[in-house]
Design an enzyme around this catalytic site. Structure first.
Site, PDB file in Angstrom:
ATOM      1  N   ASP A  33       0.821  -1.220   0.000  1.00  0.00           N
ATOM      2  CA  ASP A  33       0.000   0.000   0.000  1.00  0.00           C
ATOM      3  C   ASP A  33       0.849   1.262   0.000  1.00  0.00           C
ATOM      4  O   ASP A  33       0.651   2.155  -0.823  1.00  0.00           O
ATOM      5  CB  ASP A  33      -0.900   0.053   1.248  1.00  0.00           C
ATOM      6  CG  ASP A  33      -2.095  -0.890   1.148  1.00  0.00           C
ATOM      7  OD1 ASP A  33      -2.484  -1.261   0.033  1.00  0.00           O
ATOM      8  OD2 ASP A  33      -2.630  -1.244   2.218  1.00  0.00           O
ATOM      9  N   ARG A 114      -0.463   4.222  17.264  1.00  0.00           N
ATOM     10  CA  ARG A 114      -0.850   5.211  16.251  1.00  0.00           C
ATOM     11  C   ARG A 114      -0.653   6.658  16.667  1.00  0.00           C
ATOM     12  O   ARG A 114      -0.140   7.461  15.880  1.00  0.00           O
ATOM     13  CB  ARG A 114      -2.302   4.978  15.797  1.00  0.00           C
ATOM     14  CG  ARG A 114      -2.499   3.714  14.977  1.00  0.00           C
ATOM     15  CD  ARG A 114      -1.674   3.754  13.699  1.00  0.00           C
ATOM     16  NE  ARG A 114      -1.925   2.591  12.859  1.00  0.00           N
ATOM     17  CZ  ARG A 114      -1.195   1.493  12.830  1.00  0.00           C
ATOM     18  NH1 ARG A 114      -0.136   1.391  13.622  1.00  0.00           N
ATOM     19  NH2 ARG A 114      -1.488   0.486  12.036  1.00  0.00           N
ATOM     20  N   ASP A 143      -7.703   3.035  12.702  1.00  0.00           N
ATOM     21  CA  ASP A 143      -6.392   3.678  12.631  1.00  0.00           C
ATOM     22  C   ASP A 143      -6.444   5.049  11.955  1.00  0.00           C
ATOM     23  O   ASP A 143      -5.735   5.973  12.354  1.00  0.00           O
ATOM     24  CB  ASP A 143      -5.394   2.762  11.914  1.00  0.00           C
ATOM     25  CG  ASP A 143      -5.058   1.532  12.755  1.00  0.00           C
ATOM     26  OD1 ASP A 143      -5.130   1.640  13.996  1.00  0.00           O
ATOM     27  OD2 ASP A 143      -4.742   0.483  12.184  1.00  0.00           O
ATOM     28  N   SER A 195      -3.687  -9.139   6.987  1.00  0.00           N
ATOM     29  CA  SER A 195      -3.291  -7.767   7.269  1.00  0.00           C
ATOM     30  C   SER A 195      -2.710  -7.750   8.685  1.00  0.00           C
ATOM     31  O   SER A 195      -3.396  -8.050   9.658  1.00  0.00           O
ATOM     32  CB  SER A 195      -4.520  -6.859   7.157  1.00  0.00           C
ATOM     33  OG  SER A 195      -4.281  -5.664   7.836  1.00  0.00           O
TER      34      SER A 195
HETATM   35  N1  ARG Z   1      -8.490  -3.944  15.645  1.00  0.00           N
HETATM   36  C1  ARG Z   1      -7.346  -3.371  16.256  1.00  0.00           C
HETATM   37  C2  ARG Z   1      -7.592  -1.900  16.484  1.00  0.00           C
HETATM   38  O1  ARG Z   1      -8.489  -1.338  15.974  1.00  0.00           O
HETATM   39  C3  ARG Z   1      -6.094  -3.641  15.461  1.00  0.00           C
HETATM   40  C4  ARG Z   1      -6.000  -2.926  14.155  1.00  0.00           C
HETATM   41  C5  ARG Z   1      -4.822  -3.365  13.372  1.00  0.00           C
HETATM   42  N2  ARG Z   1      -4.487  -2.407  12.339  1.00  0.00           N
HETATM   43  C6  ARG Z   1      -4.129  -2.742  11.123  1.00  0.00           C
HETATM   44  N3  ARG Z   1      -3.885  -1.764  10.310  1.00  0.00           N
HETATM   45  N4  ARG Z   1      -4.021  -3.978  10.724  1.00  0.00           N
HETATM   46  O2  ARG Z   1      -6.850  -1.289  17.210  1.00  0.00           O
END
Ligand code: ARG
Length: 426
Positions: A33, A114, A143, A195
């Site tokens: 990406d 993040r 995110d 992912s």
């Molecule tokens: N579901 C978790 C959260 O919202 C993990 C997200 C993982 N992020 C990713 N870009 N794969 O914090």
């Protein structure tokens, strides 16, 4: 190519107007990406791209390879920052004090990472004269909220773009775009990978069969933690020592937080500890399933919570559980910079000032269980409590009087109700 051109009518005030995008700071991971983004931003906006790659302790990254790839794809500058200590000290330490989990056992490693990644993006964007920050989040996750909320809060003068959210390329189209533009793709592009997001505090996998709730985890998803059935047949007892709420020793050896968390993760991994198969309510409305591998958190949070309960009074312990939950939700929901979070931290620090001592954990085939506890501040003293009948602060002879008053209101209410139903029955 079916990629959508940049939208000229932004929805939010912090989104960039394409005409004003000249120099972009791209949060670059080296994956498909963000590599496609690196080219696409240069072409679509006629802008320069500065790349920032953040090391939060995700295992197995080769930062030299990532940097070389960024330069090859036309980045005018590349920065790799090792932010592990800052992540541990400023984000994981308060999370440990808050026993931070969301839902049914997600220790928030992504949610904690993040705001730091976005904060670093702001710092480097300012340093390198960028007007815009670009990230690779989709429009379906949390995110994007965490990153954009951070940029909007810390740097109102900067704008953001989120190409993956707007360009409407699927994975196949991204791969085609990559081939067309000479972007190296690693691995077999035929199989859609999970992912993955990971750092010092854990690893998540999403996508593929994980989206099928009736599908039990395939073995290949576990790349960090040993599957419990393959873990050693011998149990291991590990001790974690805490000072003022933070872990400072592992099996008696004093170490910094980053090393300690890496050490705890390695032990947990070996014993198959910290696998969480989680259904989660995202803030953007969706329910999702994540497979988490959180060996360090499984050890450290279990030990911390136990020690904290030992040194806290019943009233502190009951009150703090509610605050822990509030803290975790604010962080999950992308509101790291909300003052309520730091207000709550003040309370967390006050309670944790007493959280000093040692907890022993027994690890065996995926399980972690507290087996020993010691603390100079434990509100627990067999002699003091007079369990030995030899006197002390606890008076057994006072118990009946206590019980009479403690149950008084319940007794009265019960009597009144009985009388009411007898009257009504007449
Ligand atoms: N579901 C978790 C959260 O919202 C993990 C997200 C993982 N992020 C990713 N870009 N794969 O914090």
């Amino acid at each position: 190519m079916s990629a959508r051109p940049p939208q000229s009518q932004p929805t939010a005030s912090y989104e960039a107007d394409p005409a004003e995008v000249h120099r972009v700071l791209l949060l670059y991971s080296g994956g498909l990406d963000t590599s496609v983004m690196l080219k696409w931003i240069q072409d679509s906006y006629d802008a320069e791209v500065v790349c920032l790659t953040v090391n939060l302790g995700q295992p197995g990254e080769d930062y030299e390879v990532i940097e070389a790839k960024a330069r090859q794809l036309g980045a005018v500058e590349c920065q790799v920052v090792d932010a592990r200590e800052r992540f541990a000290d400023d984000f994981l330490a308060p999370a440990i004090k808050a026993n931070a989990v969301y839902g049914n056992g997600y220790p928030l490693f992504t949610a904690l990472g993040r705001p730091l990644i976005a904060q670093l993006a702001v710092e480097y964007a300012r340093q390198s004269g960028c007007d815009t920050i670009a990230h690779g989040c989709t429009g379906k996750g949390n995110d994007q909220v965490r990153i954009e909320a951070t940029v909007a809060t810390l740097a109102p003068e900067l704008r953001t773009i989120a190409p993956v959210r707007s360009w409407q390329m699927g994975r196949e189209e991204e791969i085609a775009y990559a081939r067309e533009h000479g972007i190296p793709i690693k691995g077999g592009a035929e199989v859609t990978p999970y992912s993955i997001d990971d750092n010092l505090w854990g690893r998540s996998s999403e996508g593929r069969w994980i989206e099928d709730l009736s599908h039990a985890p395939d073995d290949d998803v576990f790349q960090l933690v040993t599957r419990p059935e393959l873990a050693p047949d011998e149990a291991q007892v590990v001790t974690i020592g805490f000072e003022a709420g933070l872990p400072v020793t592992l099996d008696g050896e004093r170490m910094g937080l980053v090393d300690l968390l890496e050490g705890a993760a390695a032990i947990g991994c070996r014993h198959g500890v910290g696998i969480v198969d989680h259904i989660e309510d995202r803030i953007v409305g969706l329910k999702v399933r994540d497979i988490y591998e959180v060996p360090a958190a499984a050890l450290v949070l279990t030990a911390h919570e136990e020690l904290e309960r030992l040194v806290g009074t019943i009233h502190q312990n009951q009150f703090k559980t509610g605050l822990d939950q509030k803290w975790g939700y604010l962080v999950y929901a992308g509101l790291w910079w909300e003052p309520l979070r730091t207000d709550i931290d003040a309370y967390m620090d006050a309670v944790n000032a007493q959280v000093t001592g040692e907890i022993g954990l027994r690890l065996y085939k995926g399980g972690v269980r507290v087996v020993t506890r010691s603390s100079p501040n434990a509100v627990y003293d067999a002699d003091l409590a007079g369990f030995s009948q030899s006197g002390g602060l606890f008076s057994q002879s006072a118990s009946p009087g206590f019980i009479e008053l403690w149950s008084l209101q319940s007794k009265m209410a019960h009597m009144l109700r009985q009388r009411g139903s007898e009257d009504g029955g007449e």
